[in-house]
Scaffold this motif. Structure first.
Motif, PDB file in Angstrom:
ATOM      1  N   SER A 196      45.116  42.894  30.531  1.00  0.00           N
ATOM      2  CA  SER A 196      43.933  43.703  30.836  1.00  0.00           C
ATOM      3  C   SER A 196      44.258  45.185  31.027  1.00  0.00           C
ATOM      4  O   SER A 196      43.377  46.023  30.896  1.00  0.00           O
ATOM      5  N   ARG A 247      46.315  46.086  41.675  1.00  0.00           N
ATOM      6  CA  ARG A 247      45.462  45.010  42.194  1.00  0.00           C
ATOM      7  C   ARG A 247      45.888  44.591  43.583  1.00  0.00           C
ATOM      8  O   ARG A 247      47.053  44.281  43.805  1.00  0.00           O
ATOM      9  N   PHE A 259      44.404  41.965  45.040  1.00  0.00           N
ATOM     10  CA  PHE A 259      43.836  40.626  45.167  1.00  0.00           C
ATOM     11  C   PHE A 259      44.667  39.775  46.127  1.00  0.00           C
ATOM     12  O   PHE A 259      45.874  39.965  46.260  1.00  0.00           O
ATOM     13  N   ASP A 293      38.278  36.831  41.278  1.00  0.00           N
ATOM     14  CA  ASP A 293      39.104  37.361  40.191  1.00  0.00           C
ATOM     15  C   ASP A 293      39.952  36.254  39.587  1.00  0.00           C
ATOM     16  O   ASP A 293      40.125  35.191  40.184  1.00  0.00           O
ATOM     17  N   THR A 341      36.755  38.464  37.164  1.00  0.00           N
ATOM     18  CA  THR A 341      37.194  39.848  36.977  1.00  0.00           C
ATOM     19  C   THR A 341      38.722  39.904  36.951  1.00  0.00           C
ATOM     20  O   THR A 341      39.394  38.940  37.281  1.00  0.00           O
ATOM     21  N   GLY A 342      39.242  41.075  36.586  1.00  0.00           N
ATOM     22  CA  GLY A 342      40.690  41.300  36.674  1.00  0.00           C
ATOM     23  C   GLY A 342      41.440  40.903  35.422  1.00  0.00           C
ATOM     24  O   GLY A 342      41.007  41.179  34.312  1.00  0.00           O
ATOM     25  N   SER A 343      42.557  40.243  35.644  1.00  0.00           N
ATOM     26  CA  SER A 343      43.515  39.916  34.593  1.00  0.00           C
ATOM     27  C   SER A 343      42.864  39.175  33.427  1.00  0.00           C
ATOM     28  O   SER A 343      41.959  38.371  33.602  1.00  0.00           O
ATOM     29  N   SER A 344      43.409  39.439  32.223  1.00  0.00           N
ATOM     30  CA  SER A 344      42.852  38.850  30.997  1.00  0.00           C
ATOM     31  C   SER A 344      43.248  37.392  30.796  1.00  0.00           C
ATOM     32  O   SER A 344      42.799  36.766  29.839  1.00  0.00           O
TER      33      SER A 344
END
Lengths: 482, 198
Positions: free
Chosen positions: A143, A444, A446, B20, B73-76
């Motif tokens: 991403s 991030r 998270f 996410d 959301t976030g990482s692919s």
């Protein structure tokens, strides 16, 4: 072939944005009746985590990789940052790396393996080699591919099915993005950086604010940034929900590119620059949305919660969930404070950290390391704080060492590592222990991102450095007298 | 890909926003080189808590996940979709999805049904009043039915068509082989090539 002739579709004459121009110049087939456009991909970056199932898909279907000459792979997510001459200890990591090596060999893909001089984080390697250029399309199963938009490229992350699709066809079926202008006007104060701009943007529009958009960063504060700074900003576009972020190419872009290994030369260079100069958004072009940020007012930023939109100025206090009107945001804030073990009203500068991570595709380029080193030069890190510095690529590491930055870093008491994604996501052994709190230059915050139970505060390299010195979240302006 | 028309199954309420993809599947599970067997990795961190919704019966057999805004959301990482699918989910309902996640879902036959935030709240209440209640998701009519509720959901026409037909994207694109080759013949010399290495 020396020029791009106009694609055989109608060329709009109305004023267009940068993103629309790059899109139009990559149209293979225009979608009719609500179907997506088919877009050509100029550069496909590959790493070990999101590619094995895509290579498998090609094998199963008996399809070749269409353009190995537009594809390049590097090892970054799983790779250790110490002892890189030894076999990777974690067996599943080793298997994944070995799978990439076998796939690259079988399909003929150029690969920069651990120990290779061009190895590093995929988003640091592409620009450094001069492969990332204005006006091209770039994809990667990652991403943070949005990073490459700093050059005026259309660059975005894709999933593994799309990785396989690009391998097989060098195209992607895509619906056009909407456009959003992020206008950042003014002059940054000393100690305020590109990282603070993007954290402020995300706090303003939220983690979903950019969904469906490509962001174009504009204005005097963006023009004044170096390429490394622009990459930091575009990198985190995805944290605002946008798949891509872009900056119009200018002399700063051309100066960065000229002379790099894969940059055009001679007549090709002149032709390329002439084309790149036409890419900036036309006067009178309209965006679907606009946001304004006053650069003069920005302060060093820090996140307090568990998504990148949960950020405030470092001089603020931890917010209270009651401040949020939206019930979802309020509930998210409550959960975040609990996870982060923070109490509303606490000044952020009183929050102590256990670790500082200086690295990731957001902030691991040479200028980031210089900024970090400039603050810690001649000082010692705070007792009990673990400080890890991880350059973005083997080349960045070599460059830093040539400038003596490694000595400043090790004298400070920090660990000087080899290149990779490292503690940004802890796929390799670089992880936080449960409950540990980290000031991190990554992207991030998270839950569990840097290690199960780990707590992340996103900051700039300057704030990371000052925090490493004082042991609590700090900006360089807090260091007077220390 | 199998054709998707209608799914009926237990709906699980996930009362969280900003879920996410790091939460859907943590990075430690991304080291695998296979595409299946990710059911145990789904929401791995949260499932350490015995009270987490997907540790509760009847939701272990759920087929529809109903979540708050900004899901995925976030990482692919497409592993997020594989993990949801391997656990047994065929549909995720949310007011808003991460762009990459939504794209990945469409390619793996996982339906992302978008409904307004107030409808998600109504669905959550319907499930909580009657845990284990089944939801029917009709892609042809773009309608969710649960108890007395009949709610329209949004999905773009193209993804819907591909799901209904069970079409493989690559095969569709390769119908444009001539156009791709023609485009390549016009590509300027200055555009990047990775080989030969310089």
């Amino acid at each position: 072939m020396s020029t791009d002739s106009t694609p055989s579709i109608d060329t709009p004459s109305a004023p267009r944005t940068l993103a629309e121009k790059v899109w139009d110049d990559h149209l293979v087939v225009k979608g009719e009746d609500g179907n997506p456009d088919l877009i050509y991909i100029d550069l496909h970056l590959v790493h070990e985590v999101t590619s094995p199932q895509a290579f498998d898909g090609l094998r199963v279907a008996g399809r070749p990789l269409r353009r190995v000459d537009l594809t390049i792979a590097t090892e970054d997510h799983n790779t250790p940052t110490i002892g890189i001459d030894r076999p990777i200890a974690d067996l599943t990591s080793r298997t994944q790396i070995n799978t990439l090596r076998a796939n690259a060999e079988e399909f003929g893909v150029r690969l920069h393996s651990l120990g290779d001089i061009e190895q590093g984080i995929v988003h640091v390697v592409g620009p450094q080699l001069g492969l990332t250029m204005p006006g091209i399309t770039v994809v990667c199963g990652d991403s943070h591919t949005s990073t490459h938009g700093a050059f005026g490229a259309m660059a975005f992350g894709i999933g593994t099915s799309e990785v396989e699709h690009v391998m097989a066809t060098q195209t992607l079926p895509l619906k056009p993005f909407k456009t959003m202008a992020i206008n950042v006007e003014g002059t940054l104060r000393e100690g305020v950086t590109a990282k603070d701009i993007i954290l402020a943007v995300i706090a303003k529009i939220g983690t979903g604010g950019g969904q469906g958009y490509v962001l174009e960063y504009r204005g005097s504060a963006i023009r004044a940034l170096s390429m490394d700074g622009r990459m930091t900003i575009c990198n985190m576009s995805i944290e605002a929900g946008a798949r891509a972020g872009m900056v119009a190419p200018d002399q700063t872009t051309f100066d960065y590119l000229q002379g790099r290994p894969h940059a055009p030369t001679g007549a090709d260079w002149d032709e390329a620059v002439a084309y790149w100069t036409t890419l900036a958004t036309d006067e009178g072009a309209s965006f679907d949305a606009e946001v304004f940020i006053d650069a003069d007012e920005l302060e060093p930023f820090v996140t307090w919660g568990t998504n990148p939109g949960q950020g405030v100025s470092l001089s603020d206090v931890v917010p209270s969930p009651e401040q949020f009107d939206d019930p979802n945001e309020r509930a998210a804030a409550e959960r975040a404070l609990q996870y982060m073990d923070l109490t509303a009203g606490t000044p952020l500068k009183e929050v102590p950290v256990d670790a500082v991570f200086m690295g990731s595709c957001t902030n691991s380029r040479i200028e980031d390391l210089r900024a970090f080193a400039s603050i810690i030069d001649g000082k010692k890190k705070a007792d009990g704080v673990r400080v890890m510095v991880v350059p973005g690529s083997a080349r960045v590491r070599i460059e830093a060492e040539a400038e003596g930055l490694d000595k400043i870093i090790t004298d400070f008491g920090a660990e000087w590592r080899f290149a990779g994604c490292s503690m940004c996501l802890g796929m390799n052994p670089d992880q936080l222990a449960p409950g540990e709190r980290c000031a991190s230059t990554s992207n991030r915050n998270f839950e569990g991102r840097q290690g199960k139970g780990g707590r992340t505060h996103l900051v700039s390299p300057l704030v990371a450095a000052a925090t490493a010195i004082r042991g609590t979240l700090s900006s360089p302006s807090d260091l007077n007298g220390k | 890909m199998e054709k998707f028309t209608t799914v009926t199954g237990i709906a699980a309420p996930l009362r969280r926003s900003n879920v996410d993809t790091d939460q859907i599947i943590p990075a430690q599970f991304l080291k695998r080189v296979t595409k299946t067997g990710f059911e145990d990795a789904l929401f791995y961190g949260w499932r350490q808590d015995p009270d987490f919704i997907l540790n509760q019966q009847p939701y272990l057999g759920a087929r529809v996940l109903v979540a708050g805004p900004d899901f995925g959301t976030g990482s692919s990482r497409e592993h997020a979709v594989w993990a949801l699918r391997d656990f047994g989910f065929s549909v995720v309902v949310s007011p808003r999805f991460g762009d990459i996640f939504r794209g990945n879902s469409g390619k793996q036959g996982l339906l992302t049904a978008q409904v307004p935030e107030e409808d998600v709240e109504r669905i959550w209440r319907a499930i909580e009043q009657q845990p284990g209640v089944e939801m029917t998701v009709d892609l042809v009519e773009r309608q969710l039915s649960i108890g007395e509720l009949r709610l329209a959901f949004e999905i773009d026409d193209y993804t819907r068509w591909r799901l209904l037909e069970g079409l493989d994207d690559i095969a569709l694109t390769l119908r444009n082989e001539e156009a791709i080759t023609a485009f390549e013949s016009r590509r300027a010399a200055w555009r990047p090539t990775t080989l030969p290495a310089r």
